[in-house]
Design a protein around this motif. Structure first.
Motif, mmCIF file in Angstrom:
data_model
loop_
_atom_site.group_PDB
_atom_site.id
_atom_site.type_symbol
_atom_site.label_atom_id
_atom_site.label_comp_id
_atom_site.label_asym_id
_atom_site.label_seq_id
_atom_site.Cartn_x
_atom_site.Cartn_y
_atom_site.Cartn_z
ATOM 1 N N LEU A 45 0.830 -1.203 0.000
ATOM 2 C CA LEU A 45 0.000 0.000 0.000
ATOM 3 C C LEU A 45 0.867 1.256 0.000
ATOM 4 O O LEU A 45 0.606 2.209 -0.742
ATOM 5 C CB LEU A 45 -0.916 -0.025 1.222
ATOM 6 C CG LEU A 45 -1.732 1.240 1.504
ATOM 7 C CD1 LEU A 45 -2.674 1.544 0.351
ATOM 8 C CD2 LEU A 45 -2.494 1.090 2.820
ATOM 9 N N ALA A 46 1.884 1.261 0.841
ATOM 10 C CA ALA A 46 2.786 2.417 0.901
ATOM 11 C C ALA A 46 3.470 2.642 -0.430
ATOM 12 O O ALA A 46 3.615 3.798 -0.888
ATOM 13 C CB ALA A 46 3.821 2.207 2.000
ATOM 14 N N ALA A 47 3.907 1.568 -1.088
ATOM 15 C CA ALA A 47 4.594 1.710 -2.366
ATOM 16 C C ALA A 47 3.686 2.344 -3.418
ATOM 17 O O ALA A 47 4.114 3.229 -4.179
ATOM 18 C CB ALA A 47 5.093 0.343 -2.850
ATOM 19 N N VAL A 48 2.432 1.917 -3.466
ATOM 20 C CA VAL A 48 1.498 2.486 -4.443
ATOM 21 C C VAL A 48 1.193 3.942 -4.107
ATOM 22 O O VAL A 48 1.183 4.815 -4.983
ATOM 23 C CB VAL A 48 0.204 1.652 -4.497
ATOM 24 C CG1 VAL A 48 -0.851 2.342 -5.357
ATOM 25 C CG2 VAL A 48 0.503 0.257 -5.038
ATOM 26 N N ALA A 49 0.953 4.229 -2.835
ATOM 27 C CA ALA A 49 0.644 5.600 -2.424
ATOM 28 C C ALA A 49 1.800 6.550 -2.734
ATOM 29 O O ALA A 49 1.587 7.669 -3.214
ATOM 30 C CB ALA A 49 0.305 5.626 -0.935
ATOM 31 N N LEU A 50 3.011 6.115 -2.470
ATOM 32 C CA LEU A 50 4.169 6.962 -2.736
ATOM 33 C C LEU A 50 4.368 7.165 -4.238
ATOM 34 O O LEU A 50 4.700 8.275 -4.687
ATOM 35 C CB LEU A 50 5.419 6.350 -2.114
ATOM 36 C CG LEU A 50 5.477 6.373 -0.572
ATOM 37 C CD1 LEU A 50 6.609 5.503 -0.063
ATOM 38 C CD2 LEU A 50 5.628 7.810 -0.068
ATOM 39 N N ALA A 51 4.167 6.111 -5.005
ATOM 40 C CA ALA A 51 4.338 6.239 -6.460
ATOM 41 C C ALA A 51 3.322 7.198 -7.056
ATOM 42 O O ALA A 51 3.629 7.946 -8.002
ATOM 43 C CB ALA A 51 4.220 4.864 -7.117
ATOM 44 N N GLU A 52 2.115 7.220 -6.500
ATOM 45 C CA GLU A 52 1.050 8.074 -7.023
ATOM 46 C C GLU A 52 0.989 9.423 -6.317
ATOM 47 O O GLU A 52 0.166 10.278 -6.678
ATOM 48 C CB GLU A 52 -0.294 7.350 -6.873
ATOM 49 C CG GLU A 52 -0.423 6.094 -7.698
ATOM 50 C CD GLU A 52 -0.544 6.392 -9.184
ATOM 51 O OE1 GLU A 52 -0.962 7.508 -9.542
ATOM 52 O OE2 GLU A 52 -0.200 5.504 -9.994
ATOM 53 N N ARG A 53 1.826 9.606 -5.280
ATOM 54 C CA ARG A 53 1.846 10.841 -4.505
ATOM 55 C C ARG A 53 0.466 11.173 -3.920
ATOM 56 O O ARG A 53 -0.031 12.305 -3.996
ATOM 57 C CB ARG A 53 2.352 12.008 -5.371
ATOM 58 C CG ARG A 53 3.762 11.813 -5.900
ATOM 59 C CD ARG A 53 4.198 13.005 -6.731
ATOM 60 N NE ARG A 53 5.521 12.801 -7.292
ATOM 61 C CZ ARG A 53 6.674 13.057 -6.662
ATOM 62 N NH1 ARG A 53 6.647 13.549 -5.432
ATOM 63 N NH2 ARG A 53 7.834 12.843 -7.257
ATOM 64 N N VAL A 54 -0.144 10.146 -3.335
ATOM 65 C CA VAL A 54 -1.443 10.324 -2.681
ATOM 66 C C VAL A 54 -1.370 9.707 -1.294
ATOM 67 O O VAL A 54 -0.518 8.848 -1.018
ATOM 68 C CB VAL A 54 -2.578 9.641 -3.488
ATOM 69 C CG1 VAL A 54 -2.716 10.277 -4.862
ATOM 70 C CG2 VAL A 54 -2.337 8.131 -3.599
#
Length: 540
Positions: A480-489
């Motif tokens: 989850l953290a990886a996706v959130a960081l990649a999308e800047r959300v």
């Protein structure tokens, strides 16, 4: 620390380790802190062999947890004098313990975890601060800006990262950051759960246990000093217990009837299908050559400490409770050595010897008390008994299906006696999913729980708190953290936006190989009485 961090993991237990492994594999730069000197929590410093479900050897198990289990078995095959017969077993169980298909020593889990983390330490993508505990959290609005950790020598370090993971054993960051959370038991007037007390009781918390490792050397005398409050534990009787805890007699958790299990027995019976020695045995002499003896880990009902809670009290009271738990365990060992009825008609087993090399401690007792229940975050979604309980949902219905599933798990809803004077709550559950909503605090944007502090209840914590479930929670949080960081959300946006939720599913199922849904024949399965005689599902 000046180098940039993508993910800050506070707590190096099972969930924290899984989060660190997953996050680094996904390319994140990670700092993980741990208040003790050892990583692994339940597996290591708390000395609890894995409790697992019936499908743990199947492809539905998380690949990284399966890798951990494979490495444990390989460690024994490489480094121990394993017999040819045992080495050839596909499902090799070093201790042949009853509680799991993989009963192993805490020191081996130590070695395997270090091995799994070693490549990321070498690249510099992971940094670990052992013997560092969180002491303060800086919060601005609905975001955590920094976490202050203190080392064993008193120095303090300020750590910052865009996303922070609370993988502590008691959910420490929830309190330090004043994140909405609950302790103890919710009331049925709130949750509607069949087995919840009528009203909430924050002091209704599961017993803790101070585990220890022993071997038996017949003919030797390893009796130590009599514990100061030994007489208290020898004579005290709680209203829900059949007698003093220093006894072979306890309560069977499911039916709540009185039972007696000896330390050793020559013949198993339907009434007593296994003795205590084999319950959590982590080394079975029959598996090895070269004089290796049986070693068992004591995590039995006799050492459950339920007199006082760890949460909702000041630090001094919590320390007293830990000390009393330790003394109960010391008293039980002394009783076994000196006064316990023997299987051969005698009294006492003075040859019981503590094995500190197995626990990785100086004396054979675990480095930390075993904790079954933590502070629980108030999250976007709360897992209730109605989502997983067989009785609550009905026979054959199966567990609830969550559209935002991020992993799988299974265990009975298993609550040990509590500090409020409640006895066992041990009921059937269906194989279940881990919903993403239970990992998202309702307000704070960048804090993610990754242990026993997710959005479960006092009741459902009883099945979400086991080793493989906590591991799956940790790796889901990292993804989850990886996706959130990649999308800047913020992480909650991933659940709220279908496209991002699909991205998370692709990371989980594609890059990590994680199964998010049980086969229907498994999801709807529950144990029949005759099945329990074939596959013992003991309480922990």
């Amino acid at each position: 620390m000046t180098e940039p961090i993508d993910l800050l993991i506070i707590g190096g237990g099972v969930g924290g380790v899984a989060a660190a492994i997953t996050a680094t594999r996904l390319g994140l730069r990670v700092v993980m802190t741990e208040e003790s000197g050892r990583l692994g929590g339940q597996l290591t410093s708390q000395a609890v062999p894995p409790d697992e479900h019936a499908w743990i050897e199947q492809p539905t198990t998380s690949p990284s947890y399966a890798e951990f289990r494979r490495r444990v078995r390989d460690y024994y095959r490489r480094n121990y004098p394993v017999t040819a017969e045992a080495a050839a077993e596909q499902v090799f169980n070093p201790g042949r313990g009853i509680v799991s298909r993989l009963c192993h020593e805490p020191r081996v889990a130590d070695a395997v975890i270090d091995e799994m983390l070693a490549p990321w330490l070498a690249t510099g993508r992971l940094r670990i601060l052992r013997d560092h505990e969180p002491v303060a959290v800086e919060v601005v609005g609905d975001r955590i800006e920094a976490v202050v950790v203190r080392g064993s020598t008193g120095e303090e370090i300020v750590l910052t990262a865009p996303i922070v993971v609370d993988a502590t054993e008691l959910g420490d960051l929830l309190e330090l950051a004043r994140v909405e959370h609950v302790i103890g038991a919710e009331g049925a007037d709130d949750t509607g759960e069949l087995h919840a007390p009528a009203v909430a009781d924050p002091m209704d918390q599961q017993a803790v246990s101070w585990c220890f490792a022993i071997e038996h050397r017949e003919g030797e005398d390893h009796v130590g000093d009599r514990p100061a409050r030994y007489e208290h534990w020898r004579t005290h009787v709680d209203v829900f217990w059949p007698g003093p805890q220093l006894s072979w007699t306890d309560i069977e958790p499911i039916g709540l009837h009185e039972r007696t299990r000896p330390l050793f027995q020559e013949i198993d019976t339907p009434e007593v299908p296994f003795d205590l020695w084999r319950y959590r045995r982590v080394l079975a002499a029959a598996n090895f050559t070269g004089g290796i003896s049986d070693v068992t880990l004591v995590n039995w009902p006799q050492i459950d400490y339920w007199e006082a809670p760890l949460l909702g009290v000041d630090a001094a009271a919590a320390d007293r409770a830990r000390a009393a738990s330790r003394e109960l365990s010391e008293s039980f060992l002394y009783w076994m050595q000196t006064e316990a009825p023997r299987h051969d008609g005698g009294t006492g087993y003075p040859g019981l010897r503590l094995r500190g090399d197995v626990t990785g401690t100086a004396d054979g007792y675990a480095d930390r008390v075993y904790i079954r229940e933590a502070r629980r975050a108030v999250t976007e979604f709360r897992v209730l008994e109605q989502h997983v309980g067989v009785q609550a949902r009905g026979a054959g219905v199966g567990s609830a299906v969550f559209d935002d599933s991020v992993g799988l798990g299974h265990y009975r809803i298993d609550l040990h006696p509590s500090t409020a004077g409640r006895t066992y709550v041990d009921i059937e559950s269906y194989p279940f999913q881990i919903p993403l909503g239970a990992l998202l605090p309702v307000r704070v944007d960048n804090l993610l729980p990754a242990a026993k502090n997710i959005g479960s209840t006092h009741i459902t914590n009883g099945c979400y708190r086991l080793h493989p479930v906590e591991w799956s929670i940790g790796e889901a949080v990292a993804a989850l953290a990886a996706v959130a960081l990649a999308e800047r959300v913020p992480p909650r946006a991933v659940r709220a936006q279908p496209r991002l939720l699909d991205d998370l599913r692709r990371v989980l199922t594609g890059r990590l190989g994680i199964t998010l849904r049980w086969p229907e024949e498994v999801r709807t399965h529950h144990w029949k009485p005759r099945e329990r005689t074939r596959h013992i599902v003991p309480s922990r």
